[in-house]
Design a protein around this motif. Structure first.
Motif, short mmCIF file in Angstrom:
data_model
loop_
_atom_site.label_atom_id
_atom_site.label_comp_id
_atom_site.label_asym_id
_atom_site.label_seq_id
_atom_site.Cartn_x
_atom_site.Cartn_y
_atom_site.Cartn_z
N VAL A 172 0.84 -1.20 0.00
CA VAL A 172 0.00 0.00 0.00
C VAL A 172 0.87 1.25 0.00
N THR A 173 0.45 2.26 -0.75
CA THR A 173 1.08 3.58 -0.69
C THR A 173 0.07 4.55 -0.09
N SER A 174 0.41 5.11 1.08
CA SER A 174 -0.49 6.03 1.78
C SER A 174 -0.15 7.47 1.43
N ASN A 175 -1.15 8.32 1.42
CA ASN A 175 -0.95 9.74 1.12
C ASN A 175 -0.89 10.56 2.41
N TRP A 176 0.13 11.38 2.51
CA TRP A 176 0.26 12.34 3.61
C TRP A 176 0.38 13.74 3.02
N SER A 177 -0.09 14.74 3.80
CA SER A 177 0.00 16.13 3.36
C SER A 177 1.26 16.79 3.93
N ILE A 178 1.99 17.46 3.07
CA ILE A 178 3.18 18.19 3.51
C ILE A 178 2.75 19.29 4.49
N GLY A 179 3.42 19.33 5.64
CA GLY A 179 3.09 20.31 6.67
C GLY A 179 1.92 19.92 7.54
N GLY A 180 1.35 18.75 7.30
CA GLY A 180 0.19 18.31 8.07
C GLY A 180 0.58 17.43 9.25
N VAL A 181 -0.43 16.85 9.88
CA VAL A 181 -0.25 15.92 11.00
C VAL A 181 -0.78 14.56 10.57
N ALA A 182 0.00 13.51 10.83
CA ALA A 182 -0.38 12.17 10.41
C ALA A 182 -0.43 11.24 11.62
N PRO A 323 7.05 17.38 7.82
CA PRO A 323 7.78 18.64 7.62
C PRO A 323 7.16 19.51 6.54
N GLU A 324 7.29 20.83 6.71
CA GLU A 324 6.74 21.78 5.74
C GLU A 324 7.70 22.06 4.60
N ASP A 325 8.99 21.86 4.83
CA ASP A 325 10.01 22.30 3.87
C ASP A 325 10.55 21.17 3.02
N ILE A 326 9.71 20.22 2.66
CA ILE A 326 10.16 19.11 1.82
C ILE A 326 9.36 19.09 0.52
N GLN A 327 9.91 18.41 -0.46
CA GLN A 327 9.30 18.36 -1.79
C GLN A 327 8.23 17.28 -1.86
N PRO A 328 7.20 17.50 -2.67
CA PRO A 328 6.23 16.43 -2.92
C PRO A 328 6.92 15.25 -3.59
N GLY A 329 6.31 14.09 -3.48
CA GLY A 329 6.87 12.92 -4.14
C GLY A 329 6.77 11.69 -3.28
N CYS A 349 9.00 -0.74 7.37
CA CYS A 349 8.89 0.42 6.49
C CYS A 349 7.56 0.42 5.75
N ALA A 350 7.19 1.60 5.28
CA ALA A 350 5.94 1.77 4.54
C ALA A 350 6.15 2.79 3.42
N ASN A 351 5.36 2.66 2.37
CA ASN A 351 5.42 3.58 1.24
C ASN A 351 4.49 4.77 1.47
N LEU A 352 4.98 5.96 1.13
CA LEU A 352 4.18 7.18 1.25
C LEU A 352 4.28 8.00 -0.02
N GLN A 353 3.22 8.70 -0.32
CA GLN A 353 3.27 9.77 -1.33
C GLN A 353 2.90 11.05 -0.61
N LEU A 354 3.83 12.00 -0.57
CA LEU A 354 3.59 13.28 0.09
C LEU A 354 3.08 14.29 -0.93
N VAL A 355 1.98 14.92 -0.60
CA VAL A 355 1.32 15.84 -1.53
C VAL A 355 1.04 17.17 -0.86
N VAL A 356 0.88 18.20 -1.67
CA VAL A 356 0.45 19.50 -1.17
C VAL A 356 -1.06 19.47 -1.09
#
Length: 363
Positions: A172-182, A323-329, A349-356
C-alpha cells in the motif's frame, strides 16, 4: 563465569514464533492491500513467503535444557525484521526516568547488574543497524557470525535478506500532506521495553526502495505531536484509551531527534522471569517494571506456554508532524524501535506519497 551467565540471560530465551513488533499504520510493506492493518491481535500477521519455516525452540535457563515446541517460526512475518546483537558506542545518554527495564538483581544477594547499559534504548538511535527496514531474522552474518546453521537462540534466524531488496507485490502507498499531521501506530508481540521513532527518506520512485539507507532516514526524523498517545484495541477508532506520552529529545541520535518511551511496562521479576515470558499468566504477580499508564496495560505480550500467541490485542497510536520544507513525491517511512531488554532494533517500512493538500486534515 557466573557474571557471564547473568549478562546473557536476557539474550538466550527471547525468541518467538512470529516476531516481536511492527508498524501497522500506515500499512507496512508486508501488508498486501492493507488487509491486516490494526486488527486486534494480528500485528504480526502480514508476511512474505520464505518457504519452509523452522521449529521454535527456547532455552530454559533454570534447567539449562533446550525445549522443543510444536510451534514454528514464521520467518516472513512482518514482525521478524530487525537488527540483532547491536550495541551503543558509548555509555548511556538516556534520562534514567525513561528506563523500561530495571537492573538485574543477582539471586540471593543485594547486588545488581546494569546489563542494559549498552543496549539500544539507553542511547536512542546510536546503535548501528544493517538495514533501516529490518533484516529477516535479524542476523545477516550468522549467529554467531559465520555459523553455518540458521538457528539463533538469541532471537530470530540467520542470513535473511534486507527488507528493502525484496520484490513485494501490492504494498500500500499512503498519502500524507506536507506540513500536516499524520497518525501512526505499531503493535508488539514481545515487550522488550525501550522506545521508538519514525523517520522519512525520499526516493525517486517506488521501484527504487533498495536505495534507502539509515543515513538517509537520519536526515529526516519526524517530530511527535502533543503529550498524549492512545492504546487502540483492534481497528475500531472508538475503542481507544488516551494515555500520557513520555517523549524525549535529550541524549538522542541524531541530536535532538524525537523518541517516545514504550508506554506499557513488562512484568517485574529480576530473579526469574524475562519480563513475563516465563510466567504462567498475565498477572505480573511481582509487579511491573514501571507504573502502568492505565489499568490492565502491562505484561510481556507472549509467554512460553504458547509462543507466538499474543496477549496484546492493541496498537500504540501517536501523531507525527510532516515537515513543511520538503518536496512532494515518494517517500519511505521507517519505524525504529530501540529495545532495552535485548540488544535489538526492530524496523518496518511503509510507502508514502507526500502531496500539497489540506494540512489541517488528519492523515
Amino acid at each position: 563465569m557466573r557474571k557471564i551467565i547473568i549478562l546473557l540471560f536476557p539474550l538466550i530465551f527471547i525468541t518467538s514464533v512470529t516476531g516481536h513488533g511492527a508498524m501497522v499504520k500506515p500499512s507496512n510493506w508486508f501488508d498486501e492491500g492493507g488487509q491486516v492493518g490494526m486488527k486486534g491481535g494480528r500485528q504480526c500477521d502480514a508476511e512474505v513467503d520464505f518457504g519452509e519455516n523452522g521449529p521454535f525452540e527456547y532455552l530454559d535457563f533454570e534447567t539449562g535444557k533446550l525445549v522443543k515446541t510444536k510451534f514454528y517460526i514464521r520467518k516472513g512475518s512482518s514482525c521478524m525484521w530487525h537488527n540483532n546483537q547491536t550495541f551503543t558506542p558509548h555509555p548511556p545518554t538516556l534520562d534514567p526516568s525513561l528506563r523500561t527495564y530495571q537492573d538485574y538483581v543477582i539471586p540471593n544477594t543485594n547486588k545488581t547488574v546494569d546489563y542494559t547499559a549498552r543496549y539500544p534504548w539507553r542511547s536512542p538511535g546510536s546503535a548501528k543497524i544493517v538495514s533501516p527496514c529490518g533484516v529477516g531474522g535479524g542476523n545477516p552474518a550468522g549467529c554467531p557470525i559465520g555459523a553455518k546453521t540458521t538457528d539463533c537462540l538469541g532471537g530470530g534466524y540467520s542470513y535473511g535478506p534486507k527488507a528493502e531488496v525484496l520484490k513485494l507485490n501490492n504494498s500500500v502507498t499512503s498519502n500524507w500532506s506536507i506540513g500536516g499531521v499524520a497518525e501512526v501506530a505499531w503493535g508488539l508481540l514481545a515487550n522488550h521495553g525501550g522506545g521508538y521513532s519514525y523517520r522519512l527518506c525520499k526516493v525517486e520512485d517506488l521501484d527504487s526502495l533498495d536505495t534507502v539507507s539509515e543515513e538517509c532516514f537520519q536526515q529526516m526524523p519526524l517530530e511527535f505531536v502533543g503529550e498524549t498517545q492512545w492504546i487502540q484495541y483492534g481497528d475500531d477508532i472508538a475503542n481507544r484509551t488516551e494515555i500520557k506520552a513520555n517523549r524525549t529529545t535529550t541524549g538522542t541520535f541524531p541530536a535532538g531527534s524525537h523518541w517516545t518511551k514504550l508506554p506499557v511496562p513488562a512484568c517485574l521479576d529480576p530473579h526469574k522471569y524475562g519480563g513475563g515470558f516465563f510466567s504462567p499468566d498475565t498477572s505480573c504477580s511481582y509487579g511491573t517494571q514501571f507504573p502502568e499508564p492505565a489499568p490492565g496495560l502491562h505484561g510481556y505480550g507472549s509467554r512460553y506456554l504458547a509462543p507466538g500467541k499474543t496477549d496484546f490485542t492493541w496498537s500504540i497510536v501517536d501523531l507525527v508532524r510532516v515537515p513543511e520544507d520538503i518536496q512532494p513525491g515518494y517517500y519511505v517511512l521507517s519505524f525504529r524501535w530501540d529495545c532495552e531488554q535485548t540488544p535489538q532494533v526492530w524496523n518496518t517500512c511503509a510507502n508514502l506519497q507526500l502531496v500539497v493538500k489540506n494540512r489541517n486534515q488528519l492523515q
